[in-house]
Write a protein that holds these residues in place. Sequence first.
Motif, PDB file in Angstrom:
ATOM      1  N   PRO A 115      -8.098   3.194   7.887  1.00 22.27           N
ATOM      2  CA  PRO A 115      -7.923   4.633   7.711  1.00 22.27           C
ATOM      3  C   PRO A 115      -8.307   5.111   6.319  1.00 22.27           C
ATOM      4  N   ALA A 116      -8.513   6.412   6.225  1.00 24.61           N
ATOM      5  CA  ALA A 116      -8.556   7.080   4.925  1.00 24.61           C
ATOM      6  C   ALA A 116      -7.114   7.386   4.549  1.00 24.61           C
ATOM      7  N   LEU A 117      -6.642   6.790   3.478  1.00 26.72           N
ATOM      8  CA  LEU A 117      -5.256   6.984   3.041  1.00 26.72           C
ATOM      9  C   LEU A 117      -5.201   7.972   1.883  1.00 26.72           C
ATOM     10  N   THR A 118      -4.072   8.643   1.745  1.00 30.26           N
ATOM     11  CA  THR A 118      -3.915   9.536   0.607  1.00 30.26           C
ATOM     12  C   THR A 118      -4.093   8.745  -0.689  1.00 30.26           C
ATOM     13  N   GLY A 119      -4.822   9.350  -1.619  1.00 31.48           N
ATOM     14  CA  GLY A 119      -5.080   8.707  -2.901  1.00 31.48           C
ATOM     15  C   GLY A 119      -6.368   7.914  -2.932  1.00 31.48           C
ATOM     16  N   ASP A 120      -6.972   7.650  -1.780  1.00 30.34           N
ATOM     17  CA  ASP A 120      -8.218   6.881  -1.726  1.00 30.34           C
ATOM     18  C   ASP A 120      -9.427   7.811  -1.644  1.00 30.34           C
ATOM     19  N   GLY A 121     -10.563   7.302  -2.073  1.00 30.25           N
ATOM     20  CA  GLY A 121     -11.819   7.995  -1.920  1.00 30.25           C
ATOM     21  C   GLY A 121     -12.611   7.401  -0.770  1.00 30.25           C
ATOM     22  N   THR A 122     -13.664   8.087  -0.365  1.00 25.79           N
ATOM     23  CA  THR A 122     -14.531   7.622   0.715  1.00 25.79           C
ATOM     24  C   THR A 122     -15.960   7.545   0.213  1.00 25.79           C
ATOM     25  N   ILE A 123     -16.616   6.425   0.506  1.00 24.52           N
ATOM     26  CA  ILE A 123     -17.996   6.184   0.090  1.00 24.52           C
ATOM     27  C   ILE A 123     -18.805   5.813   1.328  1.00 24.52           C
ATOM     28  N   GLN A 124     -19.839   6.599   1.626  1.00 25.62           N
ATOM     29  CA  GLN A 124     -20.684   6.355   2.792  1.00 25.62           C
ATOM     30  C   GLN A 124     -22.080   5.923   2.348  1.00 25.62           C
ATOM     31  N   THR A 125     -22.585   4.881   2.994  1.00 26.05           N
ATOM     32  CA  THR A 125     -23.942   4.401   2.746  1.00 26.05           C
ATOM     33  C   THR A 125     -24.602   4.096   4.082  1.00 26.05           C
TER      34      THR A 125
ATOM     35  N   GLU B  17       0.808  -1.210   0.000  1.00 27.33           N
ATOM     36  CA  GLU B  17       0.000   0.000   0.000  1.00 27.33           C
ATOM     37  C   GLU B  17       0.848   1.269   0.000  1.00 27.33           C
ATOM     38  N   PHE B  18       2.163   1.151  -0.187  1.00 31.57           N
ATOM     39  CA  PHE B  18       3.023   2.332  -0.143  1.00 31.57           C
ATOM     40  C   PHE B  18       2.652   3.345  -1.227  1.00 31.57           C
ATOM     41  N   GLU B  19       2.341   2.858  -2.404  1.00 32.00           N
ATOM     42  CA  GLU B  19       2.062   3.747  -3.532  1.00 32.00           C
ATOM     43  C   GLU B  19       0.584   4.111  -3.588  1.00 32.00           C
ATOM     44  N   GLU B  20       0.313   5.367  -3.889  1.00 34.33           N
ATOM     45  CA  GLU B  20      -1.066   5.816  -4.029  1.00 34.33           C
ATOM     46  C   GLU B  20      -1.675   5.245  -5.312  1.00 34.33           C
ATOM     47  N   PRO B  21      -2.976   4.961  -5.311  1.00 31.84           N
ATOM     48  CA  PRO B  21      -3.619   4.470  -6.535  1.00 31.84           C
ATOM     49  C   PRO B  21      -3.651   5.550  -7.611  1.00 31.84           C
ATOM     50  N   GLU B  22      -3.602   5.121  -8.830  1.00 30.28           N
ATOM     51  CA  GLU B  22      -3.691   6.039  -9.967  1.00 30.28           C
ATOM     52  C   GLU B  22      -5.137   6.111 -10.436  1.00 30.28           C
ATOM     53  N   TRP B  23      -5.666   7.320 -10.582  1.00 27.05           N
ATOM     54  CA  TRP B  23      -7.041   7.520 -11.039  1.00 27.05           C
ATOM     55  C   TRP B  23      -7.017   8.007 -12.486  1.00 27.05           C
ATOM     56  N   THR B  24      -7.838   7.405 -13.321  1.00 27.77           N
ATOM     57  CA  THR B  24      -7.973   7.894 -14.690  1.00 27.77           C
ATOM     58  C   THR B  24      -8.888   9.107 -14.696  1.00 27.77           C
ATOM     59  N   ASP B  25      -8.847   9.849 -15.783  1.00 25.24           N
ATOM     60  CA  ASP B  25      -9.739  11.009 -15.912  1.00 25.24           C
ATOM     61  C   ASP B  25     -11.199  10.576 -15.818  1.00 25.24           C
TER      62      ASP B  25
ATOM     63  N   GLY C 257       0.400   8.616   4.139  1.00 27.17           N
ATOM     64  CA  GLY C 257      -0.381   9.594   4.880  1.00 27.17           C
ATOM     65  C   GLY C 257      -1.815   9.128   5.089  1.00 27.17           C
ATOM     66  N   TYR C 258      -2.344   9.391   6.274  1.00 27.85           N
ATOM     67  CA  TYR C 258      -3.681   8.888   6.615  1.00 27.85           C
ATOM     68  C   TYR C 258      -4.494   9.959   7.334  1.00 27.85           C
ATOM     69  N   GLY C 259      -5.813   9.836   7.262  1.00 28.01           N
ATOM     70  CA  GLY C 259      -6.713  10.838   7.806  1.00 28.01           C
ATOM     71  C   GLY C 259      -6.864  10.746   9.316  1.00 28.01           C
ATOM     72  N   TYR C 260      -7.512  11.760   9.862  1.00 29.30           N
ATOM     73  CA  TYR C 260      -7.701  11.872  11.303  1.00 29.30           C
ATOM     74  C   TYR C 260      -8.963  11.138  11.729  1.00 29.30           C
TER      75      TYR C 260
ATOM     76  N   PRO D 251       4.588  10.232   5.177  1.00 26.16           N
ATOM     77  CA  PRO D 251       4.622   8.764   5.078  1.00 26.16           C
ATOM     78  C   PRO D 251       5.739   8.124   5.890  1.00 26.16           C
ATOM     79  N   ARG D 252       6.880   8.790   5.999  1.00 28.82           N
ATOM     80  CA  ARG D 252       7.994   8.230   6.763  1.00 28.82           C
ATOM     81  C   ARG D 252       7.568   7.902   8.197  1.00 28.82           C
ATOM     82  N   PHE D 253       6.827   8.826   8.804  1.00 29.46           N
ATOM     83  CA  PHE D 253       6.394   8.607  10.181  1.00 29.46           C
ATOM     84  C   PHE D 253       5.111   7.781  10.243  1.00 29.46           C
ATOM     85  N   ALA D 254       4.306   7.851   9.197  1.00 29.06           N
ATOM     86  CA  ALA D 254       3.114   6.999   9.150  1.00 29.06           C
ATOM     87  C   ALA D 254       3.520   5.529   9.217  1.00 29.06           C
ATOM     88  N   ARG D 255       4.582   5.163   8.516  1.00 27.99           N
ATOM     89  CA  ARG D 255       5.000   3.760   8.464  1.00 27.99           C
ATOM     90  C   ARG D 255       5.544   3.264   9.793  1.00 27.99           C
TER      91      ARG D 255
END
Length: 387
Positions: A333-343, A168-176, A298-301, A287-291
Amino acid sequence: MSTDFDCSDIDNHLGKTMDFSPLREAIAPNDIRRWVHAMHYANLAHFDPEHITASVWGRHVAPQSFAIATDDGHGAAPACVGRIENSHLLFGGDEWWFYGPRIEPGDVITNTRIPFDYKVKETGFGPTCFQRGDNNYANQKGEKIARQRSTSIRYRAEAGGNTVNTEEFEEPEWTDAQLEEMEERRFAWVKMLADLGNKERWWDDIAVGDQLPERVFGPHSIASFATEWRAFIVNTWGALDLRKQDLEGLGFTREMAGYENDPDMMKVNPFLTDGAYYGPSRGHLFPRFARRIGMPRGYGYGASMGSWVTDFLSGWAGQHGMVVHSVANYRGPALTGDGTIQTAEVIDRSVDEEGRHLVHVKHLMKNQKGTTMCTGTAEIALPKKPA
């Protein structure tokens, strides 16, 4: 209990009211505007002058989630007192009871904080302490606004780095196309807020099995997490009359503890007191300290995640409704590069002993890959149609 994971010092704090760092000034309109902006909560009733005047309240009020923004520790303080040698900490969830009064400009909020209990379990981190504490928010009139029972997760410092998921080190790539689809889904919920406006959502029209409209936002980034960080009032230099916090006394490693919110160091070198850059909170943005605490990047609060839950439910309830009780269990966590979906799904309806008409929901938060971030339940009061 493991001899090298001694939690017994927590016993010295249970049931005892903690010190609290009060706000130096009353709540300002921009405190509220900054909060809803940072929490991705595009509800016009909390920031737009025309809609504020036309709202049910007829004045500027904060969303229900705002109480935690007034605390000096993101709601976590009573859940992390007591020394656990060489430990790290994550926010594990919270439970809220809302009493009705809203925070508004001019209010001065106090928080009576009392450590509640703890228990130790074996987890993927090894021996892990699940610790709880209560935050009791009130205004200058003595009106109770909310009670928040927070849960922290405390574990051996070395366990964090040993459990990090290197894939999970690398952020996901999002297409347009993917970003465009996310934007459309995000706007659908924003439009729901605008369409409801100050109209009633009637309890009578809700049925068991109903699905709440999904809420989508992201992708998260270091910039979005930093924006959230700054919306918590404590994280602005000089905003609170800070009381001395003994982070070393909590057992955090010296490298991670730093001088976060240290009132003495703030007068010498305020840069060292800023948790965005130094201290236990910097893993959110570096990320250095996140790990080092078990997060791949990086992760959310946790406090923000709980606020997303409250905003999601209260936004659907509308200005005539209110979240009266909620439980949020943080699973990831919410990680950098990820989206959040609530239902959420309606699982029951009831009328309580106070005569309130309640909708019971089961809510869920996932990222775009389907990984569960948060689960929980809530009770929402809605108005009943006139006879």
